[in-house]
Design a protein around this motif. Structure first.
Motif, mmCIF file in Angstrom:
data_model
loop_
_atom_site.group_PDB
_atom_site.id
_atom_site.type_symbol
_atom_site.label_atom_id
_atom_site.label_comp_id
_atom_site.label_asym_id
_atom_site.label_seq_id
_atom_site.Cartn_x
_atom_site.Cartn_y
_atom_site.Cartn_z
ATOM 1 N N MET A 32 0.869 -1.360 -0.162
ATOM 2 C CA MET A 32 0.256 0.166 -0.326
ATOM 3 C C MET A 32 1.278 1.243 0.213
ATOM 4 N N GLN A 33 1.603 1.260 0.746
ATOM 5 C CA GLN A 33 3.145 2.427 0.721
ATOM 6 C C GLN A 33 3.343 2.500 -0.646
ATOM 7 N N ASP A 34 3.602 1.132 -0.863
ATOM 8 C CA ASP A 34 4.865 2.033 -2.989
ATOM 9 C C ASP A 34 3.667 2.698 -3.091
ATOM 10 N N ASN A 35 1.405 2.083 -3.419
ATOM 11 C CA ASN A 35 0.921 3.134 -3.979
ATOM 12 C C ASN A 35 0.821 4.499 -3.609
ATOM 13 N N LYS A 36 0.862 4.719 -2.923
ATOM 14 C CA LYS A 36 0.778 6.146 -2.165
ATOM 15 C C LYS A 36 2.400 7.026 -2.404
ATOM 16 N N ASP A 37 3.650 6.690 -2.374
ATOM 17 C CA ASP A 37 4.255 6.706 -2.988
ATOM 18 C C ASP A 37 4.602 7.057 -4.518
ATOM 19 N N ALA A 38 4.375 6.101 -5.553
ATOM 20 C CA ALA A 38 4.075 6.362 -6.719
ATOM 21 C C ALA A 38 2.818 7.048 -7.054
ATOM 22 N N SER A 39 2.128 7.712 -6.641
ATOM 23 C CA SER A 39 0.782 8.760 -6.319
ATOM 24 C C SER A 39 1.555 10.253 -6.664
ATOM 25 N N LEU A 40 1.919 9.701 -5.276
ATOM 26 C CA LEU A 40 2.779 11.498 -4.999
ATOM 27 C C LEU A 40 3.780 12.164 -6.010
ATOM 28 N N GLU A 41 4.748 10.871 -6.073
ATOM 29 C CA GLU A 41 5.319 11.381 -7.281
ATOM 30 C C GLU A 41 5.099 11.106 -8.243
ATOM 31 N N ALA A 42 3.875 11.341 -9.013
ATOM 32 C CA ALA A 42 2.735 11.133 -10.317
ATOM 33 C C ALA A 42 2.462 12.992 -10.156
ATOM 34 N N LEU A 43 1.372 13.031 -9.064
ATOM 35 C CA LEU A 43 1.608 14.338 -8.476
ATOM 36 C C LEU A 43 2.691 15.726 -8.718
ATOM 37 N N GLN A 44 3.321 15.085 -8.116
ATOM 38 C CA GLN A 44 4.615 16.168 -8.388
ATOM 39 C C GLN A 44 4.551 16.098 -9.958
ATOM 40 N N GLU A 45 4.692 15.106 -10.458
ATOM 41 C CA GLU A 45 5.640 15.308 -12.128
ATOM 42 C C GLU A 45 4.481 15.862 -12.690
ATOM 43 N N ILE A 46 2.963 15.965 -12.253
ATOM 44 C CA ILE A 46 2.241 17.070 -12.844
ATOM 45 C C ILE A 46 2.219 18.340 -12.947
ATOM 46 N N ARG A 47 2.038 18.579 -11.542
ATOM 47 C CA ARG A 47 2.221 19.528 -11.214
ATOM 48 C C ARG A 47 3.748 20.109 -11.429
ATOM 49 N N SER A 48 4.449 19.786 -11.697
ATOM 50 C CA SER A 48 6.057 20.472 -12.507
ATOM 51 C C SER A 48 6.103 20.697 -13.846
ATOM 52 N N ILE A 49 5.446 19.286 -14.474
ATOM 53 C CA ILE A 49 5.535 20.202 -16.401
ATOM 54 C C ILE A 49 4.525 20.780 -16.180
ATOM 55 N N MET A 50 3.171 20.801 -15.075
ATOM 56 C CA MET A 50 2.158 22.403 -15.917
ATOM 57 C C MET A 50 2.680 23.441 -15.713
ATOM 58 N N ASP A 51 3.668 23.256 -14.046
ATOM 59 C CA ASP A 51 4.298 24.842 -14.180
ATOM 60 C C ASP A 51 5.755 25.582 -15.046
ATOM 61 N N ARG A 52 6.343 24.263 -15.318
ATOM 62 C CA ARG A 52 7.200 24.712 -16.134
ATOM 63 C C ARG A 52 7.010 24.870 -17.828
ATOM 64 N N SER A 53 5.214 24.300 -18.401
ATOM 65 C CA SER A 53 4.948 24.577 -19.324
ATOM 66 C C SER A 53 4.062 25.805 -19.719
ATOM 67 N N ALA A 54 3.870 26.400 -18.586
ATOM 68 C CA ALA A 54 2.883 27.815 -19.034
ATOM 69 C C ALA A 54 3.732 28.479 -18.972
ATOM 70 N N ARG A 55 4.568 28.442 -17.563
ATOM 71 C CA ARG A 55 5.020 29.730 -16.474
ATOM 72 C C ARG A 55 6.458 29.274 -17.430
ATOM 73 N N PHE A 56 7.155 30.827 -17.121
ATOM 74 C CA PHE A 56 8.313 30.821 -17.531
ATOM 75 C C PHE A 56 9.430 31.309 -15.984
ATOM 76 N N ILE A 57 10.071 29.844 -15.299
ATOM 77 C CA ILE A 57 9.857 30.714 -13.797
ATOM 78 C C ILE A 57 11.262 30.942 -13.587
ATOM 79 N N SER A 58 11.939 30.692 -14.788
ATOM 80 C CA SER A 58 13.964 31.263 -15.007
ATOM 81 C C SER A 58 14.283 32.736 -14.495
ATOM 82 N N LEU A 59 13.042 33.236 -14.701
ATOM 83 C CA LEU A 59 12.993 34.486 -14.300
ATOM 84 C C LEU A 59 14.170 34.723 -12.979
ATOM 85 N N SER A 60 15.457 35.944 -12.944
ATOM 86 C CA SER A 60 16.233 36.072 -12.418
ATOM 87 C C SER A 60 16.267 36.849 -11.521
#
Lengths: 212, 99
Positions: free
Chosen positions: A1-29
């Motif tokens: 069960m813990q494996d499922n949780k970790d995998a889900s968390l990882e998937a959600l983090q990946e989704i969030r990261s791609i959404m941010d990177r694709s829609a927002r230019f975040i490298s502004l210094s």
């Protein structure tokens, strides 16, 4: 069960990261902001120096009265100075942002940065046209307010595609530009505050928040 | 109570397909090269996964030209958006349920 949780968390983090990177230019210094602000202050100081010269005394009086017509030599010098400030500020800002993107392994030119530039440049271009006509028709008292208001609106419009904090910088610039309308003849002071001090302040806050 | 793991969509099992859907959720459309850079995959790999999503009616493909170069852009469909949201909801339930 813990494996499922970790995998889900990882998937959600990946989704969030791609959404941010694709829609927002975040490298502004943050350094880009500090650099632009410092250059704006230097530019304002040079312009202030010019206005103290006796040769330009007449022009200064005209600017304060708002009676400069068309492009006098003094106005041409100020326009050249303003353009140089813009180019140097932009080039430095680009450099620091390029460095940041490189260190993060992000591409500088992508869907998000393209969108950001379009949203930024359109209001800026309109502002440039307005400012040129204010100068041409001798409405010098509107130059600084127009620069500040249109630049602020450009930042607000670009903020959807980059770090959203930039919206507050835009709002402050718009407010400052409007306040400047109540104090004709103090355009340079407001210009230096809006483009110089606010940029430096913003840059330091951004550096602290995202770059450190 | 039904099992949230059962609610997970098998089609979104792959990291690449999740990446494609995430990018298309927040953009009107994205072209092939931008997707490639964003998700960090090879051309062939990306094309295969795009095909699968297209066959499931989750994404729309539009082939266009910029000058002489082909420019293929992808966008999400209503069906795709609904399926992806359901998938994210299921992921959230799994995480919360085990806390």
């Amino acid at each position: 069960m813990q494996d499922n949780k970790d995998a889900s968390l990882e998937a959600l983090q990946e989704i969030r990261s791609i959404m941010d990177r694709s829609a927002r230019f975040i490298s502004l210094s943050g350094w880009s902001g500090v650099w632009a602000g410092a250059i704006a202050l230097v530019g304002s100081y040079i312009a202030y120096g010019w206005m103290q010269k006796p040769d330009y005394g007449y022009a200064r009086a005209q600017i304060n009265e708002g009676s400069v017509t068309s492009f006098s030599p003094f106005i041409m010098h100020i326009i050249l100075l303003a353009l140089s400030v813009f180019i140097i500020a932009f080039a430095g800002g680009y450099y620091f942002t390029y460095k940041k993107a490189q260190s993060q392994g992000h591409k500088l030119w992508n869907n998000a940065s393209r969108q950001m530039l379009i949203q930024l440049l359109f209001p800026l271009l309109v502002g440039g046209i307005f400012t040129m006509f204010f100068i041409y028709y001798g409405c010098a008292i509107f130059i600084a307010p127009a620069c500040l208001v249109f630049y602020g609106l450009a930042l607000i419009s670009a903020s959807r595609h980059t770090l959203s904090d930039i919206r507050y910088l835009g709002m402050l610039d718009v407010v400052l530009g409007c306040v400047n309308l109540f104090f004709p003849g103090h355009g340079l002071l407001f210009w230096a505050a809006g483009f110089g001090l606010l940029h430096i302040l913003y840059g330091v806050i951004m550096w602290n928040k995202y770059d450190k | 109570m039904n099992n949230p793991i059962g609610q997970l969509n098998k089609i979104f099992d792959s990291r690449i397909r999740i990446g494609i859907m995430s990018a298309l959720m927040v953009n009107e459309d994205v072209n092939f090269n931008d997707l490639k850079a964003l998700i960090d995959v090879t051309d062939g790999n990306l094309a295969t996964h795009l095909k699968t999503l297209e066959e499931n009616n989750f994404i729309k493909v539009e082939k266009g030209f910029i000058g002489r170069k082909t420019n293929t852009v992808y966008s999400i469909t209503k069906v795709g958006e609904k399926a992806f949201r359901a998938h994210i909801d299921a992921l959230e339930i799994i995480i919360k349920g085990l806390n």
